[in-house]
Motif scaffolding. Structure first.
Motif, PDB file in Angstrom:
ATOM      1  N   VAL A   1       0.845  -1.194   0.000  1.00 54.64           N
ATOM      2  CA  VAL A   1       0.000   0.000   0.000  1.00 54.64           C
ATOM      3  C   VAL A   1       0.878   1.240   0.000  1.00 54.64           C
ATOM      4  N   VAL A   2       0.543   2.195  -0.850  1.00 60.16           N
ATOM      5  CA  VAL A   2       1.177   3.511  -0.848  1.00 60.16           C
ATOM      6  C   VAL A   2       0.107   4.534  -0.506  1.00 60.16           C
ATOM      7  N   LEU A   3       0.328   5.301   0.557  1.00 63.66           N
ATOM      8  CA  LEU A   3      -0.611   6.316   1.012  1.00 63.66           C
ATOM      9  C   LEU A   3      -0.226   7.683   0.454  1.00 63.66           C
ATOM     10  N   VAL A   4      -1.183   8.392  -0.104  1.00 65.81           N
ATOM     11  CA  VAL A   4      -0.967   9.752  -0.614  1.00 65.81           C
ATOM     12  C   VAL A   4      -1.887  10.670   0.192  1.00 65.81           C
ATOM     13  N   PRO A   5      -1.332  11.519   1.069  1.00 63.13           N
ATOM     14  CA  PRO A   5      -2.145  12.269   2.028  1.00 63.13           C
ATOM     15  C   PRO A   5      -2.812  13.499   1.424  1.00 63.13           C
ATOM     16  N   GLY A   6      -3.556  14.202   2.282  1.00 64.18           N
ATOM     17  CA  GLY A   6      -4.269  15.390   1.856  1.00 64.18           C
ATOM     18  C   GLY A   6      -3.442  16.659   1.922  1.00 64.18           C
ATOM     19  N   ASN A   7      -4.114  17.771   1.677  1.00 64.20           N
ATOM     20  CA  ASN A   7      -3.475  19.084   1.660  1.00 64.20           C
ATOM     21  C   ASN A   7      -2.809  19.403   2.998  1.00 64.20           C
ATOM     22  N   THR A   8      -1.640  19.990   2.948  1.00 64.38           N
ATOM     23  CA  THR A   8      -0.815  20.431   4.088  1.00 64.38           C
ATOM     24  C   THR A   8      -0.255  19.281   4.899  1.00 64.38           C
TER      25      THR A   8
ATOM     26  N   SER B   1       5.718  13.038  -9.499  1.00 65.51           N
ATOM     27  CA  SER B   1       5.225  11.914 -10.291  1.00 65.51           C
ATOM     28  C   SER B   1       6.331  10.906 -10.566  1.00 65.51           C
ATOM     29  N   SER B   2       7.515  11.401 -10.879  1.00 63.49           N
ATOM     30  CA  SER B   2       8.649  10.501 -11.128  1.00 63.49           C
ATOM     31  C   SER B   2       9.007   9.716  -9.867  1.00 63.49           C
ATOM     32  N   SER B   3       9.005  10.411  -8.733  1.00 67.53           N
ATOM     33  CA  SER B   3       9.331   9.760  -7.467  1.00 67.53           C
ATOM     34  C   SER B   3       8.261   8.742  -7.072  1.00 67.53           C
ATOM     35  N   LEU B   4       6.979   9.092  -7.290  1.00 66.92           N
ATOM     36  CA  LEU B   4       5.896   8.169  -6.968  1.00 66.92           C
ATOM     37  C   LEU B   4       5.963   6.937  -7.865  1.00 66.92           C
ATOM     38  N   LYS B   5       6.264   7.119  -9.124  1.00 67.46           N
ATOM     39  CA  LYS B   5       6.401   5.990 -10.051  1.00 67.46           C
ATOM     40  C   LYS B   5       7.491   5.034  -9.573  1.00 67.46           C
ATOM     41  N   LEU B   6       8.624   5.589  -9.196  1.00 66.57           N
ATOM     42  CA  LEU B   6       9.737   4.770  -8.710  1.00 66.57           C
ATOM     43  C   LEU B   6       9.352   4.056  -7.417  1.00 66.57           C
ATOM     44  N   LEU B   7       8.675   4.759  -6.516  1.00 62.64           N
ATOM     45  CA  LEU B   7       8.260   4.164  -5.248  1.00 62.64           C
ATOM     46  C   LEU B   7       7.315   2.988  -5.486  1.00 62.64           C
ATOM     47  N   VAL B   8       6.337   3.158  -6.364  1.00 67.27           N
ATOM     48  CA  VAL B   8       5.390   2.087  -6.669  1.00 67.27           C
ATOM     49  C   VAL B   8       6.124   0.874  -7.239  1.00 67.27           C
TER      50      VAL B   8
ATOM     51  N   LEU C   1       4.140  -1.091   3.444  1.00 62.54           N
ATOM     52  CA  LEU C   1       3.383   0.146   3.696  1.00 62.54           C
ATOM     53  C   LEU C   1       4.299   1.345   3.491  1.00 62.54           C
ATOM     54  N   PHE C   2       3.895   2.239   2.594  1.00 60.68           N
ATOM     55  CA  PHE C   2       4.746   3.345   2.188  1.00 60.68           C
ATOM     56  C   PHE C   2       3.926   4.638   2.122  1.00 60.68           C
ATOM     57  N   GLY C   3       4.613   5.757   2.107  1.00 59.78           N
ATOM     58  CA  GLY C   3       3.945   7.050   2.027  1.00 59.78           C
ATOM     59  C   GLY C   3       4.528   7.905   0.919  1.00 59.78           C
ATOM     60  N   ALA C   4       3.676   8.703   0.300  1.00 59.09           N
ATOM     61  CA  ALA C   4       4.103   9.594  -0.781  1.00 59.09           C
ATOM     62  C   ALA C   4       3.649  11.022  -0.486  1.00 59.09           C
ATOM     63  N   PRO C   5       4.279  11.672   0.515  1.00 57.52           N
ATOM     64  CA  PRO C   5       3.960  13.083   0.764  1.00 57.52           C
ATOM     65  C   PRO C   5       4.458  13.948  -0.385  1.00 57.52           C
TER      66      PRO C   5
ATOM     67  N   VAL D   1       0.425  -2.614  -6.657  1.00 54.27           N
ATOM     68  CA  VAL D   1       0.284  -1.775  -5.465  1.00 54.27           C
ATOM     69  C   VAL D   1      -1.144  -1.243  -5.344  1.00 54.27           C
ATOM     70  N   ILE D   2      -1.596  -1.093  -4.094  1.00 55.22           N
ATOM     71  CA  ILE D   2      -2.857  -0.418  -3.807  1.00 55.22           C
ATOM     72  C   ILE D   2      -2.534   1.021  -3.409  1.00 55.22           C
ATOM     73  N   LEU D   3      -3.036   1.972  -4.162  1.00 56.10           N
ATOM     74  CA  LEU D   3      -2.863   3.385  -3.849  1.00 56.10           C
ATOM     75  C   LEU D   3      -4.054   3.847  -3.023  1.00 56.10           C
ATOM     76  N   VAL D   4      -3.783   4.467  -1.875  1.00 54.08           N
ATOM     77  CA  VAL D   4      -4.846   4.957  -0.997  1.00 54.08           C
ATOM     78  C   VAL D   4      -4.622   6.448  -0.799  1.00 54.08           C
ATOM     79  N   THR D   5      -5.601   7.260  -1.174  1.00 55.50           N
ATOM     80  CA  THR D   5      -5.438   8.709  -1.116  1.00 55.50           C
ATOM     81  C   THR D   5      -6.480   9.334  -0.201  1.00 55.50           C
ATOM     82  N   HIS D   6      -6.151  10.533   0.277  1.00 57.46           N
ATOM     83  CA  HIS D   6      -7.118  11.310   1.054  1.00 57.46           C
ATOM     84  C   HIS D   6      -7.175  12.723   0.496  1.00 57.46           C
ATOM     85  N   SER D   7      -8.377  13.224   0.267  1.00 59.81           N
ATOM     86  CA  SER D   7      -8.607  14.613  -0.111  1.00 59.81           C
ATOM     87  C   SER D   7      -7.790  14.979  -1.353  1.00 59.81           C
ATOM     88  N   MET D   8      -6.997  16.064  -1.286  1.00 60.84           N
ATOM     89  CA  MET D   8      -6.302  16.547  -2.470  1.00 60.84           C
ATOM     90  C   MET D   8      -5.292  15.542  -3.000  1.00 60.84           C
TER      91      MET D   8
END
Length: 426
Positions: free
Chosen positions: A39-46, A183-190, A158-162, A202-209
């Motif tokens: 799982v790669v988590l992509v968080p929300g704004n701020t 985008s390049s960094s996220l591609k490499l991480l995945v 379990l990974f994060g993509a701030p 990979v399962i991408l899980v995002t919140h808000s923005m």
């Protein structure tokens, strides 16, 4: 109620972090549940924390803002709750150093001259944890804990993509260097996450923005890559079409009393590339009045007039029209299996009323349905967009009653449902 429908430096820093991070992954993987997809988590704004470094080129608003930091290496720029508790006078310094400027020659946004920034701990979820108690439930910390409770292990599966939330993707053909680097960094991480987990997608899980950033990232990735590396997209708390709520902060540029989050969302946002990202879309709202005054009403269709009326410069209005609006109008289905989960049953701003035309005053709020930030109308628009695309392999929309925007990633019952859907995607 539940609806279901089936059908600059960042790349180098991210690479170094990812290389260090994956070197130790085999030992961590021994503790992870082997059947789970990463799982790669992509968080929300701020929610992406930022470090900064000042050079002699930086011109501080006051001497105290520059001299103590220049030449002393990296320091935490966002967020720095502890530092501000110890010295509140730093607030205008941090606010100034967070600002962006638009470079018309490069056709892109930049930091202020003399301010260098980097995203903290890309590849991990460590930067989702804040020392500010007020932000504890805002940035996926609760979701990280819940996933670890069902067998996920930080650094193994379990990974994060701030990301640097001040920037944003731009319309096709226009420069957006920071988003391209992300985008390049996220591609490499995945890809690395998949390789370290038996080549499972990979399962991408995002919140808000983070959902907007991820949808644009996927749309601009080759379809063959998506099919190979993305098992599922689980998108929390985002429709398509923005929100009238996001028109409010643009109407004023000061808060009393001031705070760093308030500074970022008001004064800071007027310089951010991302300030336009979630404004109401004409495709969803059309000519429906969203801001009402005694003399004139403003809708998504005449957003340009509203931005000018609240004091944005001609350059800023032009940037909305050329960089942000075309992106909003051309969002497409991600063409990967997708589950959208949103809260409903919470009063959510539908209209702002400034009867006397004073945009700096607090407006009368007219509420509709949603999660407190994201309107149900935009969620239904997402269902039409994604569910109506014949090339979309799978789509499921879930509406959880009485669940707020931040409650989706912090309330126990909502977290159980989110984790259940992630496990189901496995």
């Amino acid at each position: 109620m539940e609806l279901q429908q089936q059908h600059h430096i960042l790349p180098l820093v991210a690479l170094l972090i990812a290389t260090f991070f994956f070197v130790g992954a085999p030992s961590l993987a021994q503790d992870a549940t082997p059947s789970l997809h990463p799982v790669v988590l992509v968080p929300g704004n701020t929610c992406g924390q930022l470090d900064a470094r000042l050079t002699d080129e930086y011109e501080p608003p006051t001497p105290a803002c520059g001299i103590p930091k220049q030449g002393r290496g990296w320091f935490r720029l966002w967020e720095n709750f502890t530092a501000l508790q110890e010295d509140p006078s730093l607030l205008p310094c941090y606010a100034d150093q967070l600002r962006l400027v638009y470079d018309p020659v490069a056709g892109d946004y930049r930091n202020l001259p003399g301010v260098k920034t980097r995203v903290v701990a890309f590849g991990t979820t460590r930067s989702f944890r804040f020392d500010d108690p007020a932000r504890k439930n805002v940035c996926m910390e609760g979701l990280v804990d819940a996933l670890e409770g069902v067998g996920y292990v930080e650094g193994a599966n379990l990974f994060g993509a701030p990301y640097d939330f001040r920037y944003a993707p731009a319309a096709a053909g226009l420069s957006s260097e920071v988003f391209s680097d992300f985008s390049s960094s996220l591609k490499l991480l995945v890809e690395r996450a998949s390789e370290r987990n038996g080549n499972k997608p990979v399962i991408l899980v995002t919140h808000s923005m983070g959902g907007l950033f991820t949808m644009v990232f996927l749309d601009r990735s080759p379809l063959a890559w998506r099919r190979r590396y993305v098992k599922h997209l689980v998108m929390l708390c985002l429709g398509v079409g923005g929100s009238p709520l996001n028109m409010w902060p643009l109407a004023f540029d000061t808060l009393s009393p001031p705070s760093l989050p308030g500074t970022v969302l008001t004064y800071g946002n007027r310089s951010f590339a991302s300030m336009f990202s979630l404004l109401p879309s004409p495709k969803v709202y059309g000519d429906t009045p969203l801001v009402i005054t005694g003399a004139k009403n403003y809708s998504a269709d005449n957003m340009v007039e509203y931005l000018a009326a609240v004091g944005l410069s001609e350059e800023q209005v032009a940037l909305y029209r050329t960089r942000a609006l075309p992106l909003t109008l051309n969002l497409r289905a991600p063409l990967v299996p997708m589950t959208s989960i949103n809260g409903i049953g919470v009063p959510t701003i539908d209209r702002l009323v400034f009867l006397d035309g004073n945009f700096t005053a607090k407006p009368e709020l007219v509420n509709g349905d949603g999660d407190g930030q994201i309107n149900l109308q935009t969620v239904l628009a997402l269902e039409r967009l994604v569910g109506g695309d014949p090339d979309q392999p799978y789509f499921k929309s879930i509406l959880i009653p009485n669940t707020t925007h931040k409650g989706m990633i912090s309330d126990e019952l909502a977290l159980k449902r989110v984790v259940s859907e992630i496990l189901g995607a496995n």
